[in-house]
Structure formats: structure tokens, C-alpha cells
Design a protein around this motif. Structure first.
Motif: not given
Length: 356
Positions: A237-238, A240-241, A245
Motif C-alpha cells: 500500500e505504501q 502504491r501511495k 504521488r
């Protein structure tokens, strides 16, 4: 009764149709040459030049300006005329020099503007290349996200499935839901006006939710398999974030570069237009300077012709004086032979004539 035949009415006059110009097929350079031959201005567009030539063809023929017959002028008149011609030549020379300086000024302005336009165009290319590079980066990040999204979703599903299987009896609420509730309560605390009692209750509720998250984390830590699934999901998930960004930042930077490119291109076109105007002014003034120079050369030729005529007059005057002196010497020599008394000056005249 006589039969009278009605004479047909005369045809209505047809409007004059201008004949096509015989010079229409000539180039601008050729038209200007024709005008110079007629000692006419050569400025203007092709239509103006054609109209000027047409006017000369339509106008009645006039006698060409003839040069003065210098043989009919006295030496004094020639000198006066020379003075006038010389004054005109000087005036033309100054006018030509001023026009040349003005044309040089236009040329310098044109060169500066062309250099500025070139610099602006280089900026356009640089912004375009950076924009294109950022767009490529956006596309690559989008492709990475397309590959990563299903993997992260699968990691989340595996984690939640394992969590429900291992802790089904604990009735654990989803941690993302708890975090959203905390964010909503914190926002309400910052933006709403409430009594001390209500604010204290709100703070206690936030603390309770945070405590539930901590308890879940502690509970999950007791099962290494669930913890590993959770950490894998959080890591995905990190990632993907971070990609989202990066994609957003590259897209915004690409837009900035595109706008900068557009501004530089707009400024380049304005500068190029000004440079073209300076070039047109340079050509116009240079042509005028050339015309003045040609007229100046004509005046110099006339001065040369006047000087030649004055020299001829001087030579003719000297020859006449010489003949007169010879005749005078012969007369004095006859007097000398007759025994007349001559002065020293008269004797010197006879001696110079080679008679003694």
C-alpha cells in the motif's frame, strides 16, 4: 405614304476596360529597374510600382531633361554652376550618410531581436523536451500502478481473510475504519465550537478509538502469520501511495513545462514579428540611401564635366595669351631693327621670344 424604317438605337457605351499592363509579368526587381531608368521613385509594393509605370506610359511624352551646354557658358557662369552642383552633392552626401546610419541602426535592432528570438526558441525546445520526458515518466508510473494495484488488492484480501479466520470471535473492527473515525473527530474538534464538557467527551472518544487500534496491533502481534500478511499489505500500500504521488508530481511538472513552452513560443513570435519589422525598415531605408547615393554620383560626374570644361577654358586662355605675346615680341623686334629705343622690359620680351 412612305415606309419609314426605324433606325436602330446606338449601342450603349461599354465602360472602359483597362488594358492589362505590359509590365505585369515582371518581377519587383525588374520593375524597379524600369523606374530607375525613368528617374522615378522605386519604393512601394508591386501594385504601386505597376501603377507608377502605367502613369508614365499614359502621360504625354515630355522632353528629357537636358544637360546644360557648357560651351555656351562663360567661365564665371561655369564656376557659379559648379558651386551650386557641389552644394547639392554635399547635401546628398550628408543625406546618404544619415540614411546609412539609420539603416545600420535598423540592422542592429534586427540582429538583437533575432538573437532574442533564437534564445526564446531554444527555451521552447528545452521546455518541450522536459515536458515530453515528464509525460513519459507519467506513463511509466501509470503502467507500474496498473501492475501493482491487483497485487496490493490481493495482499489486502489475504490479510483480512487471515485476520478474520484467526480472530473471528474478537469482533475486531477494521483499522482503516477506526482511523477514518479518528480523523473525522479531530476535524470536528478543530472546526466546531463546543462546550468544555462536549470537547472532553470528544477527546475521550478519540482516545478510545486509538486504544482499539493499539489493542488490535498488540493482538495481531501474537500471530506471526497474520503480522507478516499485514506488513506485506502495508508495504504494498505504501508503494502504491508513493507511485501515485510521483505520478501526480510528474503530471503537474509536465503541465508547468507545457505552459512555460507556450509562453516562450508566444514571446518568440512577438519578437520575430518585431525583427521582421526592423528588417523591412532596414531594406526601405537602404533602398532610399542607394537612390540618394546614385543621385550623388550623378552630381559628382557633373562636377567632373564642369572641371574638365574649366580646364579647357584655362588651356585656351593660355594659348591665346601666348599668341598675343609672340605678336607683341615681333612688333617690338621690328622697332628694335628700325633703331627705336626700347625699354629693358621690352628687350626682355624680345629675348624671351628667342629673337635676340
Amino acid at each position: 405614304m412612305e415606309n419609314q424604317t426605324e433606325e436602330p438605337a446606338p449601342d450603349a457605351p461599354v465602360g472602359d476596360v483597362p488594358a492589362p499592363s505590359v509590365y505585369a509579368g515582371l518581377t519587383v526587381v525588374e520593375l524597379k529597374e524600369k523606374l530607375r531608368e525613368r528617374e522615378l521613385p522605386v519604393s512601394g509594393t508591386k501594385d504601386v510600382l505597376l501603377a507608377r509605370l502605367a502613369e508614365t506610359e499614359a502621360a504625354p511624352a515630355t522632353a528629357d531633361k537636358k544637360s546644360l551646354d557648357y560651351s555656351k557658358l562663360s567661365r564665371k557662369e561655369l564656376k557659379l554652376h559648379r558651386k551650386a552642383v557641389n552644394a547639392l552633392a554635399e547635401k546628398l552626401r550628408h543625406q546618404r550618410d544619415e540614411l546609412n546610419l539609420k539603416s545600420q541602426s535598423h540592422a542592429a535592432e534586427r540582429d538583437v531581436l533575432n538573437a532574442q528570438a533564437k534564445t526564446l526558441m531554444n527555451q521552447v525546445y528545452a521546455h518541450r523536451d522536459r515536458r515530453n520526458g515528464l509525460n513519459v515518466e507519467v506513463g511509466e508510473t501509470r503502467d507500474e500502478l496498473r501492475d501493482l494495484n491487483p497485487k496490493v488488492d490481493q495482499l489486502r484480501d489475504d490479510f483480512l481473510k487471515l485476520k478474520r479466520a484467526r480472530f473471528a470471535g474478537n469482533n475486531l473492527p477494521p483499522i482503516p475504519k477506526l482511523k477514518r473515525q479518528i480523523q473525522e473527530l479531530e476535524l470536528k474538534q478543530m472546526t466546531s465550537t463546543m462546550s468544555i464538557k462536549k470537547e472532553r467527551a470528544l477527546v475521550e472518544k478519540i482516545a478510545t478509538l486509538q486504544s482499539q487500534i493499539s489493542e488490535q496491533d498488540e493482538l495481531l502481534e501474537t500471530d506471526t502469520e497474520v503480522t507478516a500478511a499485514r506488513d506485506s499489505f502495508r508495504q504494498g500500500e505504501q508503494q502504491r501511495k508513493d507511485l501515485l504521488r510521483s505520478k501526480k508530481r510528474a503530471r503537474e511538472d509536465a503541465q508547468v513545462q507545457h505552459e512555460s513552452m507556450r509562453d516562450a513560443l508566444r514571446e518568440n513570435r512577438k519578437t520575430r514579428k518585431r525583427a521582421d519589422g526592423a528588417q523591412r525598415a532596414f531594406v526601405r531605408v537602404k533602398e532610399l540611401a542607394d537612390e540618394v547615393h546614385a543621385e550623388y554620383i550623378e552630381q559628382l560626374r557633373e562636377l567632373s564635366e564642369i572641371d574638365r570644361k574649366l580646364a579647357e577654358i584655362r588651356r585656351g586662355s593660355g594659348k591665346g595669351n601666348l599668341i598675343e605675346s609672340a605678336a607683341n615680341a615681333e612688333e617690338l623686334f621690328r622697332k628694335f631693327l628700325s633703331g627705336d629705343k626700347l625699354s629693358t622690359e621690352q628687350l626682355m620680351i624680345i629675348q624671351k621670344a628667342g629673337m635676340l
